[in-house]
Scaffold this active site. Structure first.
Site, short mmCIF file in Angstrom:
data_model
loop_
_atom_site.label_atom_id
_atom_site.label_comp_id
_atom_site.label_asym_id
_atom_site.label_seq_id
_atom_site.Cartn_x
_atom_site.Cartn_y
_atom_site.Cartn_z
N ASP A 359 0.88 -1.03 0.11
CA ASP A 359 0.24 0.14 0.01
C ASP A 359 0.90 1.34 -0.13
OD1 ASP A 359 -2.29 1.57 0.35
OD2 ASP A 359 -1.78 1.90 2.45
N ARG A 360 0.48 2.28 -0.29
CA ARG A 360 1.19 3.71 -0.44
C ARG A 360 1.19 4.49 0.80
NH1 ARG A 360 0.31 8.11 -4.92
NH2 ARG A 360 -0.79 9.23 -3.05
N ASP A 361 -0.05 5.21 0.92
CA ASP A 361 -0.23 6.05 2.00
C ASP A 361 -0.46 5.54 3.40
OD1 ASP A 361 0.01 8.15 -0.09
OD2 ASP A 361 -2.32 8.00 -0.49
N SER A 403 -9.16 7.44 -4.42
CA SER A 403 -10.32 7.96 -4.76
C SER A 403 -10.57 9.50 -5.00
CB SER A 403 -11.18 7.45 -3.75
OG SER A 403 -11.23 8.02 -2.45
#
Length: 524
Positions: A359-361, A403
């Site tokens: 995952d990134r954030d 999103s």
């Protein structure tokens, strides 16, 4: 063509098709209809043997079963009255039959859209020409073209069948005794014998999967195809001077699964070897690599659409003939396909690489809550420790929900530029992101598997040798659903997860956990 049709309707009836494979190919058109009418109620009228395909599909609000209760003229009149009472304002007819148009005409649905086929043009308010162009389309595009003529701008996408976590876990448990890779073999085809490759050659390929690749065979089929599966199972014992085939090498589930169970089983298989059939379409719609054998039919019209799917066919002067039985009694289009070339295709389809999906954030960088400026990008210093994973042979792949793009808070180009930093400066092999709003219910937004499956097929990754590292529960659900191991890092949103295989206080700790598990596995 009919740009005014779609926008004003609040209750839509879709008449689905009657064959499983065709039904799968309508899925992108259904999703396009849903995107265009987010506030409308979309009801799908289908035969009961097709409806399980759509049970979990968020594009459908309601499934109306076209059951045996509505047989004959009196039954159709009862169904038309039932539909009339629902006050549908529009119907889209994916089914080409005259009866579909007549039924909705009798139901008094004011706007009726469908292809002008089977002599039914006068029953349609918005007939769409079945012209030379339409005849040449892949059937996925054929159905998309229909909704396009209703004023809907479709998005090019492959079909996707939604499964929940419990369905995947049940299917995985059913296969737990089998050696990997599991090659699912579907030797049947409901349409007719002209679509069926020779059982003895399926058996030869199956035996080579077991004895040369070290995998196992899963035999599939409907209740009417058990004899073919049994023949292949028996023939495998007669192919070559090989050791006996044990329970960890072959599982025969032909005739023993419901449609939903079959979907889950195919999703949990590593490869699907199949004739042109309903299960073939299920295969690419759950992201399983497909090796498809074509004879009398045309892959240009009904072939698998996965980026790495393989179609095997022979150029014969009479093919494609689209006949149920071979008129020449030779079945040359199938006979010329050898076990050697099919086995080679299966072998090429085996995914062997291992990867870490990040995952990134909140995992690789501080969660800035809709990161939209470079000055707010704060990478965690321990990102340098990921090189140890590269040194151990792992691919590094990013998968992130964004999103903010759909919400208009983040520019698409900015998201791509941030992801590129990880690839250019930190050794990532690829970086995928989902730009959709949660309300779109797309198949790429985590915890759905869309991004992971795409990465698996583009980079030939074995998910069962891989890990998912993230700071959210959705990442751990993703790991569990895919068969990978999940490592929760507590640098972001969530601090605990019952679905995590391990918990780490940061990237460096996650790296140690992963390498330790790899070392234990190597010494097992």
């Amino acid at each position: 063509m009919y740009e005014h049709v779609a926008g004003r309707c609040g209750s839509v009836l879709v008449r689905g098709v009657n064959w499983i494979g065709d039904a799968v190919m309508t899925i992108p058109a259904l999703r396009a209809l849903r995107r265009s009418l987010p506030d409308a109620r979309v009801s799908l009228l289908v035969k009961p043997w097709v409806s399980p395909l759509f049970e979990k599909d968020p594009a459908i609000d309601e499934i109306i079963s076209y059951s045996e209760d509505f047989r004959g003229i009196s039954g159709k009149l009862r169904l038309s009255r039932k539909l009339r009472n629902r006050n549908f304002c529009m119907t889209v007819l994916f089914q080409n039959a005259f009866e579909a148009a007549l039924l909705t005409f009798l139901a008094g649905i004011p706007e009726r859209i469908g292809y002008s086929r089977d002599g039914r043009k006068f029953l349609l308010t918005h007939p769409v020409d079945f012209d030379y162009r339409a005849k040449g389309l892949h059937h996925i595009d054929y159905y998309l073209e229909l909704v396009k003529k209703a004023g809907i701008t479709p998005t090019a996408e492959a079909p996707w069948i939604f499964l929940d976590l419990e369905e995947r876990l049940r299917a995985r448990a059913a296969l737990e005794t089998l050696k990997r890779p599991v090659v699912a073999v579907n030797p049947g085809a409901t349409y007719g014998s002209s679509k069926k490759w020779l059982p003895e050659r399926f058996a030869e390929v199956a035996a080579r999967v077991i004895h040369e690749i070290g995998g196992s065979i899963l035999l599939l089929g409907g209740p009417k195809e058990t004899a073919i599966a049994d023949e292949i199972h028996q023939e495998m014992r007669n192919v070559g001077a090989a050791p006996p085939i044990g329970s960890d090498s072959v599982l025969n589930l032909s005739g023993k699964t419901s449609l939903r169970e079959l979907i889950g089983i195919i999703a949990e298989s590593d490869i699907l070897l199949t004739n042109d059939s309903g299960p073939m379409h299920i295969g690419y719609a759950v992201g399983t690599p497909v090796v498809a054998i074509f004879g009398s039919t045309s892959p240009e019209h009904t072939g698998p659409v996965g980026a790495t799917d393989i179609v095997i066919r022979k150029t014969v002067d009479c093919a494609p003939c689209f006949e149920r039985e071979c008129r020449r009694k030779t079945l040359e289009c199938m006979d010329r396909i050898t076990a050697e070339e099919v086995f080679a295709a299966v072998k090429r389809s085996v995914r062997t690489k291992k990867a870490i999906f990040f995952d990134r954030d909140g995992t690789l960088c501080r969660d800035a809550h809709y990161l939209s400026r470079m000055e707010d990008l704060e990478l965690f210093p321990s990102i340098s420790s990921l090189q140890k994973l590269k040194d151990d042979g792992f691919a590094l792949i990013g998968i992130t929900n964004q999103s903010g793009v759909a919400r208009g808070l983040v520019q698409k180009e900015f998201t791509q530029n941030v992801n590129r930093i990880f690839m250019e400066q930190h050794g990532f092999d690829d970086f995928y992101y989902c730009p959709h709003h949660p309300d779109e219910h797309c198949h790429c937004r985590k915890p759905e598997l869309g991004m992971l499956i795409r990465a698996r097929n583009e980079h030939f990754i074995d998910l069962r040798r891989s890990f998912v590292v993230g700071d959210k529960e959705e990442d751990m659900i993703l790991a569990r659903a895919s068969g990978a191991q999940g490592v929760l890092v507590t640098t972001g949103k969530d601090q605990t997860s019952a679905r995590a295989d391990a918990v780490a206080d940061g990237l460096e700790s996650a790296v140690r956990i992963i390498l330790s598990r790899e070392q234990k596995k190597d010494h097992a």
